[in-house]
Structure formats: structure tokens, C-alpha cells
Scaffold this motif. Sequence first.
Motif, PDB file in Angstrom:
ATOM      1  N   CYS A   1       0.847  -1.193   0.000  1.00  0.00           N
ATOM      2  CA  CYS A   1       0.000   0.000   0.000  1.00  0.00           C
ATOM      3  C   CYS A   1       0.879   1.238   0.000  1.00  0.00           C
ATOM      4  N   GLN A   2       0.255   2.377  -0.234  1.00  0.00           N
ATOM      5  CA  GLN A   2       0.949   3.650  -0.133  1.00  0.00           C
ATOM      6  C   GLN A   2       0.240   4.490   0.923  1.00  0.00           C
ATOM      7  N   ILE A   3       1.037   5.252   1.666  1.00  0.00           N
ATOM      8  CA  ILE A   3       0.507   6.119   2.707  1.00  0.00           C
ATOM      9  C   ILE A   3       0.588   7.560   2.220  1.00  0.00           C
ATOM     10  N   ASP A   4      -0.446   8.327   2.519  1.00  0.00           N
ATOM     11  CA  ASP A   4      -0.522   9.718   2.096  1.00  0.00           C
ATOM     12  C   ASP A   4      -1.018  10.545   3.275  1.00  0.00           C
ATOM     13  N   ILE A   5      -0.381  11.697   3.522  1.00  0.00           N
ATOM     14  CA  ILE A   5      -0.806  12.569   4.628  1.00  0.00           C
ATOM     15  C   ILE A   5      -1.071  13.991   4.140  1.00  0.00           C
TER      16      ILE A   5
ATOM     17  N   HIS B   1       0.642  -7.925  -2.780  1.00  0.00           N
ATOM     18  CA  HIS B   1       2.033  -8.368  -2.600  1.00  0.00           C
ATOM     19  C   HIS B   1       2.401  -8.622  -1.147  1.00  0.00           C
ATOM     20  N   GLY B   2       1.701  -8.032  -0.202  1.00  0.00           N
ATOM     21  CA  GLY B   2       2.083  -8.126   1.207  1.00  0.00           C
ATOM     22  C   GLY B   2       1.520  -9.352   1.891  1.00  0.00           C
ATOM     23  N   GLU B   3       2.329 -10.416   1.962  1.00  0.00           N
ATOM     24  CA  GLU B   3       1.907 -11.625   2.674  1.00  0.00           C
ATOM     25  C   GLU B   3       2.755 -11.802   3.922  1.00  0.00           C
ATOM     26  N   VAL B   4       2.087 -12.177   5.004  1.00  0.00           N
ATOM     27  CA  VAL B   4       2.777 -12.430   6.268  1.00  0.00           C
ATOM     28  C   VAL B   4       2.297 -13.767   6.811  1.00  0.00           C
ATOM     29  N   HIS B   5       3.129 -14.376   7.656  1.00  0.00           N
ATOM     30  CA  HIS B   5       2.700 -15.608   8.316  1.00  0.00           C
ATOM     31  C   HIS B   5       1.611 -15.281   9.321  1.00  0.00           C
TER      32      HIS B   5
ATOM     33  N   ASN C   1      -2.659 -12.576   3.235  1.00  0.00           N
ATOM     34  CA  ASN C   1      -2.391 -11.481   2.316  1.00  0.00           C
ATOM     35  C   ASN C   1      -3.037 -10.237   2.921  1.00  0.00           C
ATOM     36  N   LEU C   2      -2.210  -9.253   3.298  1.00  0.00           N
ATOM     37  CA  LEU C   2      -2.716  -8.073   4.007  1.00  0.00           C
ATOM     38  C   LEU C   2      -3.710  -7.274   3.167  1.00  0.00           C
ATOM     39  N   GLY C   3      -3.399  -7.057   1.893  1.00  0.00           N
ATOM     40  CA  GLY C   3      -4.305  -6.298   1.028  1.00  0.00           C
ATOM     41  C   GLY C   3      -5.643  -6.988   0.882  1.00  0.00           C
ATOM     42  N   GLU C   4      -5.617  -8.295   0.675  1.00  0.00           N
ATOM     43  CA  GLU C   4      -6.866  -9.059   0.536  1.00  0.00           C
ATOM     44  C   GLU C   4      -7.671  -9.000   1.830  1.00  0.00           C
ATOM     45  N   ALA C   5      -6.980  -9.138   2.973  1.00  0.00           N
ATOM     46  CA  ALA C   5      -7.683  -9.105   4.260  1.00  0.00           C
ATOM     47  C   ALA C   5      -8.348  -7.744   4.490  1.00  0.00           C
ATOM     48  N   VAL C   6      -7.646  -6.660   4.134  1.00  0.00           N
ATOM     49  CA  VAL C   6      -8.220  -5.317   4.307  1.00  0.00           C
ATOM     50  C   VAL C   6      -9.427  -5.141   3.390  1.00  0.00           C
ATOM     51  N   LEU C   7      -9.300  -5.556   2.134  1.00  0.00           N
ATOM     52  CA  LEU C   7     -10.417  -5.415   1.197  1.00  0.00           C
ATOM     53  C   LEU C   7     -11.613  -6.257   1.619  1.00  0.00           C
ATOM     54  N   ARG C   8     -11.381  -7.476   2.086  1.00  0.00           N
ATOM     55  CA  ARG C   8     -12.484  -8.317   2.571  1.00  0.00           C
ATOM     56  C   ARG C   8     -13.192  -7.660   3.762  1.00  0.00           C
ATOM     57  N   ALA C   9     -12.413  -7.080   4.673  1.00  0.00           N
ATOM     58  CA  ALA C   9     -13.013  -6.417   5.840  1.00  0.00           C
ATOM     59  C   ALA C   9     -13.811  -5.183   5.418  1.00  0.00           C
ATOM     60  N   LEU C  10     -13.299  -4.438   4.432  1.00  0.00           N
ATOM     61  CA  LEU C  10     -14.006  -3.238   3.976  1.00  0.00           C
ATOM     62  C   LEU C  10     -15.347  -3.576   3.341  1.00  0.00           C
TER      63      LEU C  10
END
Length: 166
Positions: free
Chosen positions: A108-112, A128-132, A149-158
Motif C-alpha cells: 500500500c501507499q501512505i498519504d498525509i 504483494h504483502g503476505e505475512v505468516h 495477504n494483508l491487502g486481501e484481508a483489508v479489502l475483505r473487511a471493507l
Amino acid sequence: QSAPASVAAAPPSTAVEAMDSSGSPVDPQDIPRVPALLSEPDCALAGSPGIVEFRMLNNKRQVLTRDQANGVQLWDITSGQMLRDYGQASIKELELELNPMVYVPPWCQIDIRLGCLLVHLEYPECFHGEVHASTLLPEMGPKDETTVNLGEAVLRALFAGLDADG
């Protein structure tokens, strides 16, 4: 002499001119000024201090932020929650102290720029971001090889509350 072919003509003026009811231009000096109704505001709505600096930690789930009041907070961007407010602290020292020795590919990209923490997900990088799973849920134990997969988990939660049928 004519201008070289590579020089473009200047675009027409985009300035807005005031017109009277007949369509004739009006000199701006002739337009009456309307005085302000109040010389002082009735009230002011104070907002929270805007974020001016951030540091993404190596786990790519946590972000340290510093706001205009020099307050430092730790955020979990996968849940959208502030984990801890460190008050007036050094963001550089906290980054060195809290940064885990792990590598997670950027997902992901962060923007402030708006003064708040914005997380941008762009395809295909967001996958791309996979963690155990054991790093997210220590109770699973280090022997479990399940990855998240962090991106997939965030999108599923959203989108969990949305009905596929509309």
C-alpha cells in the motif's frame, strides 16, 4: 517575421469578466462592496492537529505519525485503529525502538497531504504483502505455515457488509 513552428500560440484568456444585464463588461471598481455581517466570528470549531510526518514500520501494518502539536501516535492500518498515543516523543527514536526485524513487501501507499492518514491500495501491489498468520495471531504458534495477504484481508473487511446481489 513569423514565429518558428515549434512555438505554440498563447491560449485565450480564461479570466472571468463581470457583465451587466445587457451583456456589456463592467469595471470591477464599479461593483459595490457588501460589508461583512459580523466583525468577529460567533464561534470557532477546532479540529484535531493535522498529521505532518509518518513512518511505516517494517511489518507494513503499523505506522507512526507526528501531528502539528508534535504528538506521536502508532496506528494499525489494517484495522484503522490507533494503537497507542506516545504524546510528545521523538518519532525517529520510536521508529528505531518499535521497528520489527521482518520484511514484508510493500502492499500500500501512505498519504498525509490532507492532514490525516490515507491508505491507498492499487492493483496489483495491494496483493504483494503476505505475512505468516502466526505474526498476526501468536496463539497459532510458529510451526503454522498459513500466510495472510494483508491487502486481501483489508479489502475483505471493507466490503464484508455489502451484499453481492445489491
